[in-house]
Every structure is written in structure tokens, then in C-alpha cells.
Enzyme design. Structure first.
Site, mmCIF file in Angstrom:
data_model
loop_
_atom_site.group_PDB
_atom_site.id
_atom_site.type_symbol
_atom_site.label_atom_id
_atom_site.label_comp_id
_atom_site.label_asym_id
_atom_site.label_seq_id
_atom_site.Cartn_x
_atom_site.Cartn_y
_atom_site.Cartn_z
ATOM 1 N N CYS A 1 -10.840 -1.871 14.338
ATOM 2 C CA CYS A 1 -11.093 -3.303 14.579
ATOM 3 C C CYS A 1 -11.206 -3.638 16.065
ATOM 4 O O CYS A 1 -11.863 -4.609 16.431
ATOM 5 C CB CYS A 1 -9.994 -4.140 13.953
ATOM 6 S SG CYS A 1 -9.668 -3.670 12.252
ATOM 7 N N SER B 1 -7.088 1.571 -2.726
ATOM 8 C CA SER B 1 -5.909 0.704 -2.774
ATOM 9 C C SER B 1 -6.353 -0.681 -3.231
ATOM 10 O O SER B 1 -7.345 -1.213 -2.744
ATOM 11 C CB SER B 1 -5.281 0.606 -1.383
ATOM 12 O OG SER B 1 -4.415 -0.503 -1.347
ATOM 13 N N LYS C 1 -15.474 -10.247 7.637
ATOM 14 C CA LYS C 1 -14.414 -11.103 7.081
ATOM 15 C C LYS C 1 -14.984 -12.427 6.580
ATOM 16 O O LYS C 1 -14.435 -13.043 5.673
ATOM 17 C CB LYS C 1 -13.336 -11.367 8.133
ATOM 18 C CG LYS C 1 -12.534 -10.133 8.525
ATOM 19 C CD LYS C 1 -11.465 -9.774 7.504
ATOM 20 C CE LYS C 1 -10.751 -8.481 7.852
ATOM 21 N NZ LYS C 1 -9.943 -7.952 6.747
ATOM 22 N N CYS D 1 -8.372 -2.251 3.813
ATOM 23 C CA CYS D 1 -8.224 -3.462 4.642
ATOM 24 C C CYS D 1 -9.533 -3.904 5.252
ATOM 25 O O CYS D 1 -9.663 -5.034 5.698
ATOM 26 C CB CYS D 1 -7.278 -3.224 5.802
ATOM 27 S SG CYS D 1 -5.789 -2.407 5.343
ATOM 28 N N GLU E 1 -15.873 -11.574 3.238
ATOM 29 C CA GLU E 1 -14.733 -11.219 2.400
ATOM 30 C C GLU E 1 -14.033 -12.441 1.800
ATOM 31 O O GLU E 1 -13.566 -12.397 0.659
ATOM 32 C CB GLU E 1 -13.721 -10.407 3.229
ATOM 33 C CG GLU E 1 -12.547 -9.874 2.402
ATOM 34 C CD GLU E 1 -11.441 -9.290 3.264
ATOM 35 O OE1 GLU E 1 -11.243 -9.761 4.397
ATOM 36 O OE2 GLU E 1 -10.769 -8.347 2.809
ATOM 37 N N GLU F 1 0.819 -1.201 0.000
ATOM 38 C CA GLU F 1 0.000 0.000 0.000
ATOM 39 C C GLU F 1 0.863 1.265 0.000
ATOM 40 O O GLU F 1 0.581 2.222 -0.727
ATOM 41 C CB GLU F 1 -0.918 -0.012 1.220
ATOM 42 C CG GLU F 1 -2.203 0.770 1.030
ATOM 43 C CD GLU F 1 -3.220 0.384 2.088
ATOM 44 O OE1 GLU F 1 -4.147 -0.362 1.757
ATOM 45 O OE2 GLU F 1 -3.086 0.823 3.243
ATOM 46 N N GLU G 1 2.063 1.650 -3.413
ATOM 47 C CA GLU G 1 1.046 2.289 -4.249
ATOM 48 C C GLU G 1 1.004 3.796 -4.007
ATOM 49 O O GLU G 1 0.895 4.589 -4.949
ATOM 50 C CB GLU G 1 -0.354 1.761 -3.873
ATOM 51 C CG GLU G 1 -0.787 0.466 -4.501
ATOM 52 C CD GLU G 1 -2.193 0.111 -4.026
ATOM 53 O OE1 GLU G 1 -3.150 0.331 -4.783
ATOM 54 O OE2 GLU G 1 -2.336 -0.369 -2.885
ATOM 55 N N GLU H 1 -13.407 -13.914 -7.064
ATOM 56 C CA GLU H 1 -12.447 -14.981 -7.342
ATOM 57 C C GLU H 1 -11.012 -14.561 -7.009
ATOM 58 O O GLU H 1 -10.128 -15.410 -6.886
ATOM 59 C CB GLU H 1 -12.568 -15.459 -8.786
ATOM 60 C CG GLU H 1 -12.378 -14.359 -9.800
ATOM 61 C CD GLU H 1 -12.944 -14.751 -11.165
ATOM 62 O OE1 GLU H 1 -12.374 -14.296 -12.162
ATOM 63 O OE2 GLU H 1 -13.942 -15.492 -11.205
#
Lengths: 609, 160
Positions: free
Chosen positions: A537, A347, A386, A327, A389, A306, A309, A394
Site C-alpha cells: 500500500c 481469507s 477501495k 485485504c 470495494e 485472519e 482462520e 451487499e
């Protein structure tokens, strides 16, 4: 009692700005008496909160420390001298010279009757409910010694909604406290859940009784973390984990997210915020996992990709600014639903646990000569989203197999530990397994709001200047302020960053950016971090119940303390991450890194079908 | 339901109320006046144009009895549940209508023909129990009368 009407008024009050919590230093103090004890609190304090100052707990089923009082349950009634009405302590601000009684024979009798009435519309199959033993309604019924049905039981017949496969909605167990609706609409600005109908028919449901999966729900799970009963639960997948652990042909690998280590202790009586990383490693090994990895390693790796990037875009103009972190899967879902036009700013780096999953089934499998088709990766997350996620697109099967097979919440792991019979508190400390198990301080602070930004800045600064920061601490992006902004001086170049948490705080940031782009004005920010849950989180939807801001701060402190005590605090200095690039990925943003560690997004506006 | 003018229709309504505080209810009233109920497509259009979450719109529409979420039936049966009618046996009449038409209170039969509505006092308690079908009043109705009353309309060509 008309819950809905009160709710409409509460919402009116909100929109006209009459909300609580904006206590300024000039607020006058109110003196009153509670159960004969004098009390002095700032004006605007509810009787419920004032009572705590004199060691008096007034029971309630609807009030949550995080949320506005809805006056929904009627349990918190109190008497005030010279007032013949009973007042609800949660929504009544204390007034000068009030003489309040919170408990006497009559109040207890009334509370018991209210409780019995609530129970008369609630199933009694507590033994086979996901909240057995930690349900607020069950606890209160036990405390009030309710041993018989005084009223005929009438249960609404509303089917269970399992459509999201992450959050299970069982409206028949709902006591209409309104917490989930409040947190979904106001804290998160998602508006998936609402109250439908009125009176006895009132129920929680998405708009117009559709399925949750067809609604704007982003699976953040804040509803489940705030629900007092079993009406909203995470989809419990502990049995799936036991099954693979039991299967001798499977090579089971586990990883834990940063925020789990500072919250798991709450299930075992530790002080809030205790960091139990090494005990967790031992525990997971004893449960039968063959390799114990850490999502923090993935966090360090996320930072290299990241920050890479960011530098590409910031220093070399390759791609649009601001760069926005990705994230958080609930945030990804939200962005795809509401900000499809901003996808180019997102990102493409995968979240840390996905990176660890992909590398376990490629890099690790090759190094250890294990057939990746036999590997099962379990991730322990503070998060319900999650679960969604891991099969989002794919791209989440970049290793050729699903990269992470099962994602459990902290709450589910607590249950597994208790089932296992392992004496968690007395376990010795052990280390994680190499080569995906060690981490820098930057990786561990990922679990708190501002942590991803801080970690990224530490490495981005190095990438741009070739030097490490003299002081790696960025106090300005820490803490529970809804939107945090700061400017970082990178050897004369100013980098403007913003951090938002709690999805309702995102809009202001995004609108500011969109306006600047539209009007061709200088960008307000170059780099933005978003975490869907309040506090990040550590306050995730899969964390232990009854979270408050104080608890969020303590959990975050557990992470920042760990970071401060580590020798290596920058992700780019993690030697095993360096080794990984040398042996396998070549360099950040390489072709291989893109293949395994990056993803893409598509615009998916809501309510289209 | 597909109405080609839906976006335009809602636009006109929103235009009319856009400066009023708490305009959601007024807008929904106008939409219902236009279509006889608030179709989901219209609720979505109101949501877009007023920038109000769909969930809020459904909260309001389901809170107030006035709003209908289903197309009204071609024939509207109203059963009075005022005190006199209640005591004289209106609950039996409702049970009979539900049984014959397989429809719940406030809902429309699957074929869209009959809408069953409960009302409170039609102002003719001396005639209790009372049913009105569209605007025709049936007084002192017995349970056994219900089937014949419904038959009158079921067999009629009611395409108005």
C-alpha cells in the site's frame, strides 16, 4: 517517430529476457564524459541515468524510474561527438569514451519544438484539469517558456471513460508515453490497457475499444499514479466529503489507512517517509469530523480474524491451505477474475477499513447512542480500488447501511487540506478517538508488503502456542523482493509462508500451489500474502506521484520505525480490540464476527459478456 | 457472428503454427482467411488457445492495416490514393463516396453492403483517378460519376 513500433520491439526484448535492471556485480564499468564532466557507471546504464551522477537532469515525459524506457516522447535527445544523429538518452546505454552533450542552443530549440508538437495534440484547458499544477507536461511547457501556439491544434475526439467509477480515462489528454500500458501489462500483468491503432490515431484503450469496467481492470490505479498528465485520474470525490461535512444532520467519522500517514507529507514538503499520524488526527478534527478513527485498529482486528482462520485450517484442518490474504481489493478483484478455482483458499476476513466502517455503524453507534443512519464514514486510503470495494457486494453493507460511505485517496486528501486553509505543517499533535482508534505495531505495518504476514504470524504464533514470540520481527518478509518466502518455526512445526506484491509476481506463487494440489504433493506454502501494488500500500495507486523504489522503501521505513517504537506490537494485545470482543463480538470467528467482519467471493471470469 | 465450428477452426490454425515463434500474426492471418475478417469471438478464442492476452491481440490487429475487425462489405470499393490519382482529384471521390454511403475509410456501411478501402497505386496511373469496385476498374472518374457507379451496385442483387 513511430511509438508503437518501438513499443513492439521493447516488448520483444522483454520476452527474450533483454531487460534492464539485472545488473550483477561483475558488470564492467563504463567511462564517458557528459558536458565535459567525467562519469563512470556500470555497463547498461542509460545516458539519462548516468547524467544524474554529474548533477545533470535531462528532461523527459515518457521515462519513469519504475519502468522500461519506451523512447516515446523524444524530449530527452542528446548529442554524442562523432555521431550525427541525436540520441534518446532514456533508451541509449552509455558506451565507453562517449562524449555527450545534453544541452546547447540547438538541443534546447529541438526540445522546444518537440514539446510544441506534443502540445499541438493536447487540450489547453489546464485550469480545469485534475492535474493542474502537478502535470509533467504543463511543468515542462512552463520551463521551456512556451507562450504561443506555433502549430494548429488537432485533438482526437475520444470520449471519457468513467465506467469503473474509480479510474477516469480521458484519452484525449494522453501523450502516448506508454507508462500506463507498461505498468498495467508488465508490472501488474492485468492487460486492461493497451495501445490501439497506430500513428496519429494511436490511443490508450482496453482491448477492442471496450469500456474499462468490462476489461480485466482491477482498479489498482497504478496507471493513474504513473500518468504524466491528466489522461488517467482517480475519481475525485472530495466534494462529496465537503457536502457531508457541511450537513449538520450527519455525524461524520473518518479513518486513515496505515500507508497514508507516511506519504501525506510529500504534499507538504516533508522528507519522504515522515510519519504524520498525529498531525493527521488534528487536521481531520479541524476539517469537521466528529470521530477520528484509525484503519490500523481495523488491521489489528483483521489479524485476529485472519490468524483465527489460519489456526483453524492449519492446526484443526478446518478448511483448505494455503490461506491467502484478502485485504487488498485489487487483489480480490484479480482473484475473482483469474483464480476463481482458488476462492476456497481466500481469507473471508474483510479489509480493515470495511471492519472499522461496519463497527462504527453498530458497536460505536450503540455505545454512543447515535442513530447509525446519520453516520457517514469516510476512509482515507492509499488506494483507488477501495472506491470500488466499498460497494463491491451487499456484504459491504453489513451494518444495515453502506459500511464505508466514501473512500478518498491520499492525493485527494492533500487537495482537501490545501482547500481548507489549515496550516498543516504547524498543527499540534493530537490523539485519535477511542474506541476504534488505537493500534498495535502490527496494525501499522499493514501498509507495506509483508506487513500483513508479519502481523498475522505474531498473533498466529500466540494462538497456537499460548506464548508471545521472543522476537516479533520477521526480516525475511520485509523489503521489495517480488516474492519473499520463509519458514517459521512454531515450536517444532514448520509454517511455510510466501509474500508477493506487484500482481505480475503472483502467478509464480499461485501456479506453484495449484501444481502441488493437482499432483497431491506437499504444499509449497501454508500462508500467502498478496498486495497488488509494488511495495504494497505504501506504493498504492492513490499515493503521491513520481514514486520510485527508493520512495517505497522510505515510506515503508516510516511504518516499520513506528512499529519498532510502540510498546504493544501484537494485534491480540490491543486492549480496545480485546474490549470489543468482550463487549460485542464475543470471540474471533463468532457468529456476529462473521456477520459483520467477513465476506464471500464469486468467480467472475473476464471478457464473458 | 456465431460460427459453430469456431473453436475447432481456431484449434486447427493454432495447431498449424503452435511451434513457430511469434505465431500470433500467422494465426490471425489464417483466421482472417477463413472468415474474411477477425470477429471478436475468434480473437477471444485465439486468446484462450494461444494463452495470449486479448489486449495484445488487438494491439497487433490494429497496428497492422491488413487485419479487418469488421465483416467486409459484399461490394468492395477501392479508391486509389497514389500520387497521380491524388493529384487528379481522388480526395474528392473519397469525399463523395463518404457522403453518399455515410461510411469511413476502412469501414463497412451499416447494412453491410459496401466496404470502402483506400489503396496506394493500382498500377494504371495513366487512367487516374481510378476506382475499382470488386475487380472492375473505373478510370478517369469525375466526382459526378460516383453516384452512378454506386447505383450500379446498389440496385443489383449482390448476394453472392
Amino acid at each position: 517517430m513511430c511509438v508503437n513500433l518501438v513499443r513492439l520491439f521493447v516488448n520483444e526484448a522483454r520476452s527474450s529476457g533483454l531487460t534492464r535492471g539485472n545488473v550483477m556485480s561483475t558488470v564492467p564499468m563504463i567511462k564517458a564524459v557528459i558536458n565535459g564532466f567525467p562519469v563512470e557507471v556500470p555497463a547498461g546504464t542509460s545516458i539519462l541515468d548516468a547524467a544524474k551522477k554529474v548533477q545533470v537532469n535531462i528532461p523527459t515525459l515518457c521515462k519513469h524510474a519504475d519502468l522500461t524506457a519506451s523512447a516515446g516522447c523524444g524530449i530527452c535527445i542528446v548529442k554524442v561527438k562523432n555521431n550525427r544523429k541525436l540520441l534518446r538518452a532514456c533508451c541509449t546505454p552509455i558506451e565507453m569514451n562517449m562524449d555527450i552533450t545534453t544541452s546547447d542552443a540547438e538541443i534546447i530549440q529541438i526540445r522546444r519544438t518537440v514539446l510544441e508538437l506534443i502540445l499541438s495534440n493536447h487540450p489547453t484547458d489546464c485550469l480545469i484539469c485534475g492535474r493542474n499544477n502537478n502535470c509533467e507536461l504543463q511543468t515542462l511547457a512552463a520551463e521551456f517558456g512556451i507562450c504561443e501556439d506555433r502549430f494548429e491544434r488537432i485533438l482526437p475526439e475520444i470520449p471519457v471513460d468513467r465506467s469503473t467509477e474509480t479510474i477516469i480515462l480521458e484519452p484525449k489528454k494522453c501523450i502516448k508515453c506508454g507508462r500506463c500500458v507498461d505498468v498495467c501489462q508488465n508490472t501488474q500483468d492485468v492487460w486492461a490497457l493497451s495501445f490501439i491503432d497506430r500513428g496519429f490515431k494511436t490511443r490508450i484503450a482496453p482491448a477492442g475499444d471496450i469500456q474499462l469496467a468490462d476489461s480485466p481492470c482491477v482498479r489498482c490505479g497504478q496507471c493513474s499514479a504513473h500518468c504524466p498528465t491528466g489522461a488517467i485520474l482517480e475519481n475525485d470525490e472530495t466534494q462529496k466529503v465537503w457536502d457531508i461535512l457541511h450537513d449538520a444532520n450527519k455525524y461524520c467519522v473518518v479513518q486513515i489507512a496505515p500507508a497514508v500517514r507516511v506519504a501525506i507529507g510529500e504534499g507538504f514538503g516533508y522528507p519522504v517517509g515522515t510519519n504524520l499520524t498525529k498531525k493527521l488526527y488534528t487536521l481531520l478534527r479541524r476539517l469537521g469530523f466528529k470521530a477520528i478513527f484509525d484503519t490500523n485498529f481495523g488491521a489489528d482486528l483483521t489479524i485476529l480474524e485472519e490468524a483465527g482462520e489460519f489456526v483453524e485450517r492449519f492446526a484443526h484442518q478446518k478448511g483448505p491451505l494455503p490461506l491467502i490474504t484478502s485485504c487488498c481489493p485489487a487483489w480480490v478483484d484479480y482473484l475473482e477474475k483469474y483464480y476463481g478455482d482458488m476462492i476456497a483458499h481466500f481469507s473471508t476476513a474483510k479489509s480493515p477499513h470495511e471492519m472499522v466502517g461496519a463497527l462504527t455503524k453498530t458497536y460505536y453507534a450503540q455505545k454512543k447512542n447515535i442513530d447509525p443512519s446519520t453516520i457517514k464514514v469516510v476512509s482515507i486510503m492509499p488506494c483507488t480500488a477501495k472506491k470500488y470495494e466499498i460497494s463491491r457486494t451487499e456484504d459491504m453493507s453489513s451494518s444495515g447501511f453502506q459500511d464505508v460511505d466514501i473512500s478518498l485517496t491520499t492525493r485527494e486528501l492533500i487537495r482537501m487540506i490545501k482547500q481548507s486553509g489549515v496550516d498543516f505543517k504547524n498543527l499540534p499533535d493530537e490523539d485519535a478517538d477511542l474506541i476504534l482508534g488505537d493500534y498495535a505495531g502490527a496494525g501499522t505495518i499493514f501498509g507495506a508488503t509483508g506487513g500483513v504476514m508479519e502481523a498475522a504470524l505474531r498473533t498466529a504464533y500466540f494462538n497456537v502456542t499460548g506464548e508471545n514470540l521472543a522476537d516479533v520481527n520477521f526480516q525475511a518478509v520485509r523489503g521489495l523482493e517480488g516474492v519473499k518466502e520463509t519458514t517459521v518455526d512454531v515450536k517444532g512445526t514448520q509454517v511455510k509462508v510466501a509474500v508477493a506484491h506487484g500482481l505480475a509476481n503472483v502467478k509464480a506463487v499461485m501456479e506453484k500451489v495449484k501444481a502441488a494440489i493437482k499432483n497431491n504433493e506437499p504444499l509449497p506454502y501454508h500462508f500467502i500474502e498478496v498486495m497488488a501494488c509494488p511495495g504494497g500500500c505504501v506504493g498504492g495507486g492513490g499515493q503521491p506521484y513520481m514514486v520510485t523504489d527508493e520512495i517505497r522503501k522510505q515510506r515503508a521505513k516510516g511504518l516499520y520505525d513506528e512499529d519498532a517504537g510502540l510498546k504493544i506490537r501484537c494485534s491480540h494485545e490491543n486492549v480496545h480490540v480485546q474490549q470489543l470482543y468482550k463487549d460485542f463480538l464475543e470471540k474471533p470467528l463468532s457468529h456476529k464476527a462473521h456477520q459483520l467482519l467477513h465476506t464471500h467471493y464469486v468467480s467472475r471470469p473476464v471478457y464473458i459478456k | 457472428m456465431v460460427v459453430e465450428t469456431l473453436t475447432e477452426d481456431v484449434k486447427k490454425v493454432v495447431e498449424r503454427w503452435k511451434d513457430k515463434e511469434g505465431n500470433l500474426i500467422m494465426v490471425l492471418h489464417d483466421v482472417q482467411d477463413r472468415y474474411g475478417y477477425v470477429p471478436r469471438e475468434a480473437a477471444l478464442e485465439v486468446s484462450r488457445q494461444l494463452n495470449a492476452p486479448l489486449a495484445r491481440i488487438y494491439e497487433v490487429m490494429t497496428f497492422y492495416n491488413y487485419f479487418r475487425l469488421q465483416a467486409p462489405g459484399k461490394v468492395n470499393i477501392s479508391v486509389c490514393l497514389g500520387t497521380a490519382c491524388y493529384l487528379k482529384g481522388a480526395p474528392d471521390l473519397i469525399a463523395e463516396i463518404r457522403h453518399i454511403l455515410n461510411v469511413e475509410e476502412g469501414k463497412t456501411t451499416k447494412d453491410g453492403k459496401f466496404h470502402l478501402q483506400i489503396v496506394r497505386c493500382l498500377g494504371c496511373c495513366g487512367l487516374a483517378p481510378v476506382i475499382t469496385v470488386d475487380h472492375k476498374v473505373y478510370s478517369a472518374v469525375k466526382r459526378s460519376d460516383v453516384v452512378n457507379i454506386i447505383a450500379e451496385y446498389a440496385n443489383k442483387d449482390i448476394d453472392k
